[in-house]
Design a protein around this motif. Structure first.
Motif, mmCIF file in Angstrom:
data_model
loop_
_atom_site.group_PDB
_atom_site.id
_atom_site.type_symbol
_atom_site.label_atom_id
_atom_site.label_comp_id
_atom_site.label_asym_id
_atom_site.label_seq_id
_atom_site.Cartn_x
_atom_site.Cartn_y
_atom_site.Cartn_z
ATOM 1 N N UNK A 2 0.823 -1.220 0.000
ATOM 2 C CA UNK A 2 0.000 0.000 0.000
ATOM 3 C C UNK A 2 0.852 1.262 0.000
ATOM 4 N N UNK A 3 2.053 1.173 -0.502
ATOM 5 C CA UNK A 3 2.935 2.327 -0.542
ATOM 6 C C UNK A 3 2.455 3.408 -1.492
ATOM 7 N N UNK A 4 2.950 4.617 -1.291
ATOM 8 C CA UNK A 4 2.651 5.746 -2.164
ATOM 9 C C UNK A 4 1.160 6.051 -2.249
ATOM 10 N N UNK A 5 0.570 6.254 -1.077
ATOM 11 C CA UNK A 5 -0.809 6.693 -0.959
ATOM 12 C C UNK A 5 -0.850 7.861 0.026
ATOM 13 N N UNK A 6 -1.994 8.059 0.659
ATOM 14 C CA UNK A 6 -2.144 9.120 1.662
ATOM 15 C C UNK A 6 -2.708 8.541 2.957
ATOM 16 N N UNK A 7 -2.315 7.325 3.255
ATOM 17 C CA UNK A 7 -2.841 6.582 4.395
ATOM 18 C C UNK A 7 -2.366 7.201 5.708
ATOM 19 N N UNK A 8 -3.306 7.405 6.629
ATOM 20 C CA UNK A 8 -3.007 8.046 7.907
ATOM 21 C C UNK A 8 -2.828 7.046 9.053
ATOM 22 N N UNK A 9 -3.449 5.878 8.936
ATOM 23 C CA UNK A 9 -3.444 4.929 10.057
ATOM 24 C C UNK A 9 -3.291 3.496 9.568
ATOM 25 N N UNK A 10 -2.585 2.701 10.383
ATOM 26 C CA UNK A 10 -2.459 1.270 10.093
ATOM 27 C C UNK A 10 -3.067 0.439 11.225
ATOM 28 N N UNK A 11 -4.014 1.017 11.937
ATOM 29 C CA UNK A 11 -4.673 0.307 13.039
ATOM 30 C C UNK A 11 -5.280 -1.014 12.583
ATOM 31 N N UNK A 12 -5.658 -1.082 11.318
ATOM 32 C CA UNK A 12 -6.337 -2.267 10.796
ATOM 33 C C UNK A 12 -5.482 -3.529 10.897
ATOM 34 N N UNK A 13 -4.163 -3.385 10.971
ATOM 35 C CA UNK A 13 -3.327 -4.589 10.947
ATOM 36 C C UNK A 13 -3.536 -5.475 12.166
ATOM 37 N N UNK A 14 -4.093 -4.921 13.223
ATOM 38 C CA UNK A 14 -4.389 -5.750 14.401
ATOM 39 C C UNK A 14 -5.519 -6.738 14.124
ATOM 40 N N UNK A 15 -6.255 -6.525 13.027
ATOM 41 C CA UNK A 15 -7.356 -7.411 12.647
ATOM 42 C C UNK A 15 -6.944 -8.399 11.553
#
Length: 213
Positions: free
Chosen positions: A149-162
């Protein structure tokens, strides 16, 4: 050597063997060739109902063309889709492909990945070089192994805990404010998170083998 005795013995052995194969013992029964405990391999498997692709649901013309070019007729046929650099803007209609396991939509104009929410068989996803700011919609993709998911405008990676099976995470060149969600993960082995405002997390996952932050 008594040749006549040898021939008689051989003939008797063959006779006994043939009798055994035919049911033997003078009972009048014959071997049918089918063991009641052996499955009948000649039986045809039950027909599986297939669902035709609903191309009308694919509102984005570029996505429509990419899927049409695969030549598939039924939703269940699509397990891998390569649609990189196709000027795709919307993913609406992609949710019908429940068997999709590998998806590459890098280098497009996608800003919303909500249609991927129900694709629970997905194991590899490349959404790099798009316009994403939110990837929380991936929380139900419990089979996901690799997320690019590189080269985007992502603010959070909280989802990885799921995402319990996620072993490869590439989120470089984004706007991720915190990498602390990584601390509680147990499967991630490869991480690329450079060029984000987030500082180093307080701890690194013990499973981590290679990383760049």
């Amino acid at each position: 050597m008594n040749t006549s005795w040898t021939r008689s013995a051989l003939a008797a052995a063959l006779s006994t063997l043939l009798a055994a194969c035919n049911g033997g013992g003078g009972s009048g029964s014959s071997y049918s060739g089918t063991d009641s405990n052996t499955p009948d391999t000649n039986k045809q498997p039950p027909a599986v109902a297939l669902t035709p692709v609903d191309f009308n649901r694919l509102a984005d013309s570029a996505l429509h063309s990419c899927i049409a070019d695969t030549g598939i007729e039924y939703q269940e046929q699509l397990q891998m889709l390569e649609c990189a650099d196709k000027n795709i803007q919307q993913l609406n209609g992609l949710e019908q492909f429940k068997n999709l396991r590998v998806l590459n939509i890098r280098m497009n104009e996608v800003a919303d990945i909500t249609p991927l929410t129900s694709l629970s068989s997905m194991s590899y996803l490349d959404v790099s070089h798009n316009k994403l700011s939110d990837i929380s919609q991936l929380d139900a993709l419990h089979q996901l192994n690799t997320l690019v998911a590189g080269n985007n405008e992502i603010h959070s990676v909280d989802v990885i805990s799921q995402l319990p099976k996620l072993t490869r995470l590439y989120i470089n060149h984004n706007r991720v404010a915190s990498l602390e969600p990584l601390v509680s993960t147990t499967a991630i082995r490869h991480l690329a998170a450079e060029d984000n405002p987030a500082p180093m997390p307080s701890l690194l996952p013990v499973s981590l083998q290679t990383f760049s932050i």
